[in-house]
Each structure stands twice: as structure tokens, then as C-alpha cells.
Scaffold this motif. Structure first.
Motif, PDB file in Angstrom:
ATOM      1  N   LYS A 296      -7.613  -2.897  -3.060  1.00 22.80           N
ATOM      2  CA  LYS A 296      -7.502  -3.673  -4.770  1.00 22.80           C
ATOM      3  C   LYS A 296      -6.800  -4.599  -4.243  1.00 22.80           C
ATOM      4  CE  LYS A 296      -4.217  -0.570  -5.676  1.00 22.80           C
ATOM      5  NZ  LYS A 296      -3.150   0.187  -6.516  1.00 22.80           N
ATOM      6  N   TYR A 297      -6.335  -5.289  -3.067  1.00 18.67           N
ATOM      7  CA  TYR A 297      -5.634  -6.655  -3.128  1.00 18.67           C
ATOM      8  C   TYR A 297      -6.563  -7.569  -2.188  1.00 18.67           C
ATOM      9  CZ  TYR A 297      -2.229  -3.411  -5.263  1.00 18.67           C
ATOM     10  OH  TYR A 297      -1.550  -2.991  -5.958  1.00 18.67           O
ATOM     11  N   SER A 330      -3.841  -0.728   1.786  1.00 21.17           N
ATOM     12  CA  SER A 330      -3.212  -0.866   0.624  1.00 21.17           C
ATOM     13  C   SER A 330      -1.953   0.011   0.877  1.00 21.17           C
ATOM     14  CB  SER A 330      -3.874  -1.271  -0.809  1.00 21.17           C
ATOM     15  OG  SER A 330      -4.269  -0.149  -0.867  1.00 21.17           O
TER      16      SER A 330
END
Length: 651
Positions: A296-297, A330
Motif C-alpha cells: 500500500k505504500y 510494508s
């Protein structure tokens, strides 16, 4: 960057003439000669031992002093002008000369027509008067109102070099100048910075670093060859200029500077250092990169990686550098595996990780011989390992700076406002920092998430923080002089400022509601979180008293820094736009540091750690950075405000 403390909100019944006069007062209060006690309580960067010379502050004629006090107290300004014009006819030179200066000062403060010409004519008529250096500062503040950075710096420089410069003016000039430098042309900016270096002995290195970073190679060559640099600043300036060009990979520049200094000061320590840099062979180096390129990052990891690759491409010796990029994802497990893989590949230094979680995860496994420069905003993680450094633009790293800034600008009692449902780290850290200085936070408000109308909450804050003592005094006076009647007074609040731990969109929404609740007479402080693209949604209508830290990379600002312009141009040429980000710029600067100390300087292992903690720090596009003993990169910050819908240096 220093501005005068704003007056409290006047009672509603105050006459209109008084309100107009108060506007003049706000301008005058930053222009009057101060007593030594007042100066000592201001921006405490300069002391008696730090400036090279100081004259005694001038004494004012009693009658003129009384008239100026009337102007500051909101008296009849036209009457003050008439009296000063009368005193200009006085036969005593002491009286009529000061009266002429004070009249011109009031004209500048009121932005009256022909004010600048009248002031210049007065200075030309009495060039040796003790108020001449003050007049230069008054003119500088007037030029700031005209948004003329070059003229502002020119006036400030003339004040600095004037033989009757006083200690209080040194503080005044050094509060205004630094934030204006980046908007001025190169020549004027360099001239001012070098003048500041001559005067401010204790802060000389900082001024010279700024001058060396701003100066082009042609300007450096001219300064070194035409005698503009005095022998006491020439060696240090040359060294900083050489280091800046070394940092950018410009070896032609390093060689030219080294050659010039060797002719002027052969055998000096600075000359030997420059010669060493110029003659140094380029070494092969392997640089590791740890970033979240999946999960997600990932988009943030890609931004940082783009900055790393831009830095490598901008280096003239990129063929000597091998880049090893690993994905941390992450989560902790992936990050630890990625770090171990790089460590086993014998990298010299590592840029990253980006996330706090992955940085904390790898900390126990770090090898001391391989420095790791994390881009996380959690500066406390640097304490987790001697091999860990943190280079960040996070607002959390700005807290102490803003708390000190508020404290030095007379904020002793504050209110802190944050958003409910978000991390309270910024608010909590500001409270702790401000209270450690001796300040008092009388209220901490959390604005309910999802709510757009906060007027009831702000009205309650206004009610609870009325200055009860002043209200009681007003009631007592009215009971004596007026018949009993129903009246509502809006008295000043009993706090000095508000810290808004919010983003720009929230600030824009809240500003008008603060004004609605009649909380508009106090400064508002904040961090670079305000810079989210929404701060000026309402053109900053209610933010004229806001002061906040901001990245010097803001696209809303007109940049004259050649490094920033070059960065934007390179990005445009490669990717077709200038949509850069602070993270991309931070990664770019970090990679430049890594390439310089490994490939250019040829350092390894323990020598890398010593160089990273060099007390001179590193010139960087995102602001000069100095890694402290704990490994946290300390950034030099400027403070900004909003004027006419634009972000400008704070006065």
C-alpha cells in the motif's frame, strides 16, 4: 523573520480613528530604537560577543519622544505630523534633524505618498546622523511592503555596514534578512550574506555556507579575485564553496576554487583541503536502497526511488557507482530480509528505509560498518542503533523550532488545536516542547472529525479565555463614569497564540470560524503540514497573522535557488512535468550525500560515520543538514506567512 507582537483585539466600542491609528502602531513598533533590555528579550541569536562592532543607541529629544509615543498609542496622527513639522523649524540641529527623520519614519509606516523619497532626502541632508542606519531598516520594511526583495536586502546591507550600527539593529536586520535572501537576485543576496558574515562573528559559518551555496561559479571566481572577500572570511567561504561543488559532483568547479585559493593563501589548511578534494581519485562504491516498492505504500517508495535515480544521473561519476535496490514492502519480516541481502552484498552505505515500522524492524540487525540513512519521519528511531541516521522533512522534526520561535516572539500562554481521530503526536510534542521552555498551554482542543462547523466550540473557547481581570477593570471604570446600561464587551483573550496541529485544508476551514468567534487578534503557528495545496483555498483571508514552517521546495514560491531550478528542469526533461514532491527531493539529497562520501571522498566503514557527523554538515536542496550526535539530521528552517494570497517570508 521577526515580527512585532500584535495588539489585543480592541473593545467593540473603540472609535474608528483609533483602529486606523493602531494600524500605524503595528508598523511603528518594529521601527523604534529599543532599550537594551528589550533587545535582549528578542531573537536571541546575537550577543555582545558575537557582533564585530556596535555603536551606542541614539537618545531621542524628549518632546519628539513624546510625540512618537502618541503615534504608537493610537493618538491623532495628523497632530503628530503637524508638531514634527513645527519642530523641523527649530534652530537646534539636534531637534530639527531628528524631527525630519521621525516625520519620514511615520510617512513610511503609514505608506504615505512620496515617503521613500522624503526619507532618502532626509538621509542625504544629514548623512552622519545616528538615525541613518535606523532609516535603512525603516526603508527595508517599507520595501518589503512593496514586495521588492532586492531593495529590501540592499537597505538592510547598508544598515549593516554603517559605522553607527547598533546592537538592536543587528537583531532587527538578522530577523528580516534570511527569509528574503531566496527571493533576491544572486548579486544582492550574496552581498547581504557576506556583510552579515562580517558583522556576526559567532554566526559567520552559517552566513558563509548560505553565500557559498547561492553563488554561481562565476560569482565565486569574481569574489576571490577582485578583493571583495576580506582575509578573515576568504578561506572559510572558499572551503564551503568547494564543498558545495564537490557535493554536486562539479569537479571543474572544485579545481577552480582550489587553484584560486592556493594562489591567494598558499599553505593554508583550507587550501590544502581543497587541493586534496580536487586531486582525489574517484572510488567505486556500492550503494544500497531500501524502499517499499510493493504493497500500500508502493507509490511513496516509487517517488523516493525516482529521487535516488535523479541524483545518480546528475553525478558526473555515476559509472563508478553500483546501485542495489531492495523492496521492504510494508512489513518487518520483508524489511529484515532485504537489509540482510544488501549487507551480505557488501554495500558501502544504505539509503532508506522509508517507513517507521521497517526502520524500527531492521535497527537491531544493523552492522556498524554500514551506515543506514532512513527517510522516516520518526526521528526518535535514530537512538535505536549507532549505525542509524534519520534524514527527514517531517513536521515532527519542526516542533522544537516552532516552539522556540513562538516563545521568542512573546508567546507565553498558548492554546493548541488538533483534529480528533488523527495522531496527536504533533500536538503532544508541541505541548511538551513549549512547556519545557517555561510556557503554559492553557487549553488543548480536539476538533471532531467529519464536522465542518466548529463555531460553537470556538465560541466556548472565546468565552472561557476572556481576560477576566481586564473585564473587571472596564466594569469598574464604566460604573464610575456612565449610568447603568446593558453593554457587551469583547475583551482580549488571556492567551498569546494558537498552535494549529492541522493540515492546510483544515486550517483554511477553521480560519474564518476563528474570526467569527472573535479570536483574530493572536498569531497562529503551525508546521509544514499546512502545505497540502489547500491552505490558500480562501486566499488566506483570515491568515494574515499566521506563521509556519514550510519546505523551501513549495511550488507556490518563486525560487531563485539554482539547485531547485535545476532539479525541476531535470524532472521535466525526463518525465515531462515538474510534479516533484518533498519525498522525491529528500531522497535526491540523501543519495547525493551518499555518493559524495563514498565514491567522491573514497571513505569506508568508520570513516563514513565520522564524515556523516561532520560539524559543517551537508549542503542540500531541501535545506542544509547537520547530523547530530544521535544521528538525527537537523535542518535549517525559515518561517513564512501569507500576504495578498501568497506565501511570503514572515516579517
Amino acid at each position: 523573520m521577526l515580527w512585532t507582537r500584535y495588539l489585543p483585539t480592541p473593545p467593540a466600542a473603540m472609535p474608528i480613528m483609533m483602529l486606523v491609528a493602531m494600524g500605524v502602531l503595528l508598523l511603528l513598533s518594529a521601527c523604534q530604537p529599543k532599550t537594551p533590555t528589550e533587545t535582549a528579550n528578542r531573537h536571541a541569536v546575537k550577543g555582545a560577543e558575537s557582533v564585530s562592532r556596535m555603536a551606542v543607541a541614539p537618545e531621542s529629544v524628549a518632546e519628539i519622544k513624546y510625540l512618537m509615543q502618541q503615534a504608537r498609542d493610537g493618538g491623532d496622527i495628523e497632530h503628530v505630523f503637524q508638531e514634527l513639522e513645527r519642530l523641523m523649524l527649530d534652530p537646534s540641529p539636534v531637534v530639527h534633524q531628528e524631527a525630519a527623520f521621525r516625520r519620514a519614519q511615520l510617512m513610511l509606516a503609514g505608506n504615505r505618498p512620496d515617503a521613500a523619497r522624503v526619507m532618502q532626502a532626509t538621509m542625504d541632508a544629514y548623512p552622519d546622523h545616528a538615525l541613518v542606519p535606523y532609516a535603512y531598516v525603516w526603508k527595508a520594511r517599507w520595501w518589503m511592503q512593496q514586495d521588492d526583495a532586492n531593495a529590501t536586502l540592499a537597505s538592510l546591507r547598508k544598515a549593516l555596514v554603517h559605522p553607527r550600527l547598533t546592537r538592536e539593529l543587528v537583531d532587527e536586520v538578522f530577523d528580516i534578512g534570511p527569509a528574503i535572501v531566496q527571493y533576491a537576485d544572486e548579486g544582492e543576496a550574496i552581498s547581504w550574506l557576506l556583510s552579515a558574515a562580517q558583522i556576526d562573528v559567532s554566526g559567520r559559518d552559517s552566513w558563509l555556507r548560505m553565500a557559498a551555496r547561492r553563488a554561481s561559479l562565476d560569482t565565486i571566481d569574481m569574489l576571490m579575485t577582485n578583493g571583495s572577500l576580506s582575509p578573515d572570511i576568504l578561506p572559510a567561504f572558499s572551503l564551503y564553496a568547494g564543498r558545495a561543488h564537490l557535493m554536486s559532483g562539479d569537479m571543474v568547479g572544485v579545481n577552480k576554487i582550489a587553484s584560486s585559493l592556493s594562489k591567494l593563501m598558499p599553505g593554508s589548511a583550507e587550501s590544502r583541503q581543497l587541493q586534496s578534494w580536487a586531486a582525489g581519485e574517484i572510488s567505486a562504491a556500492t550503494i544500497g536502497v531500501l524502499l517499499p516498492l510493493s504493497g500500500k505504500y508502493a507509490r511513496f517508495g516509487e517517488q523516493a526511488l525516482r529521487g535516488v535515480r535523479m541524483a545518480l544521473a546528475a553525478t558526473e561519476f555515476d559509472q563508478y557507482i553500483t546501485l542495489r535496490v531492495e523492496d521492504t514492502g510494508s512489513n518487518a519480516e520483508t524489511a529484515i530480509k532485504a537489509y540482510r541481502k544488501l549487507a551480505n552484498e557488501s554495500v558501502n552505505i544504505i539509503v532508506g528505509p522509508l517507513l517507521a515500522e521497517t526502520t524500527e524492524a531492521i535497527a537491531p540487525y544493523l552492522k556498524y560498518g554500514i551506515p543506514v540513512i532512513s527517510l522516516t519521519g520518526r526521528t526518535h528511531l535514530a537512538h535505536k542503533s549507532d549505525a542509524l541516521f534519520v534524514h527527514t522533512l517531517s513536521p515532527l522534526a519542526q516542533i522544537d523550532v516552532m516552539a522556540n520561535y513562538a516563545w521568542k516572539h512573546d508567546a507565553k500562554r498558548m492554546v493548541v488545536i488538533a483534529a480528533d481521530g488523527e495522531s496527536q503526536k504533533e500536538a503532544d510534542m508541541f505541548v511538551a516542547s513549549f512547556e519545557s521552555l517555561g510556557g503554559e498551554v492553557i487549553e488543548t482542543l480536539k476538533m471532531e472529525r467529519g464536522t465542518l462547523d466548529y463555531r460553537d466550540v470556538l465560541n466556548q473557547l472565546r468565552f472561557e479565555t476572556d481576560d477576566d481581570q481586564l473585564l473587571a477593570e472596564l466594569d469598574e471604570e464604566l460604573n464610575v463614569f456612565l449610568p447603568e446600561m446593558e453593554m457587551e464587551f469583547r475583551v482580549p483573550v488571556n492567551f498569546d497564540a494558537i498552535y494549529l496541529a492541522l493540515n492546510g485544508k483544515q486550517i483554511a476551514l477553521l480560519a474564518g470560524q476563528l474570526a467569527y468567534a472573535d479570536i483574530s487578534g493572536v498569531p497562529l503557528y503551525g508546521s509544514s503540514r499546512w502545505q497540502d495545496g489547500h491552505l490558500l483555498d480562501d486566499r488566506g483571508r483570515y491568515l494574515s497573522r499566521a506563521r509556519f514552517a514550510i519546505s523551501n521546495l513549495s511550488q507556490e514560491m518563486d525560487h531563485k535557488d539554482p539547485a531547485i531550478r535545476q532539479f525541476n528542469q531535470v524532472h521535466r526533461s525526463v518525465w515531462g512535468d515538474e510534479n516533484t514532491s518533498q519525498l522525491m527531493s529528500l531522497a535526491y539529497d540523501t543519495m547525493r550525500i551518499a555518493t559524495m562520501i563514498t565514491s567522491r571522498l573514497g571513505l569506508e566503514k568508520q570513516a563514513l560515520f565520522r564524515e556523516l557527523r561532520d560539524p559543517d554538515g551537508f549542503p542540500a536542496m531541501t535545506g542544509h543538514v547537520l547530523f547530530d550526535a544521535s544521528g538525527v539530521g537537523q535542518k535549517q528552517l525559515d518561517i513564512f506567512s501569507i500576504k495578498k494570497g501568497k506565501i511570503v517570508p514572515a516579517r
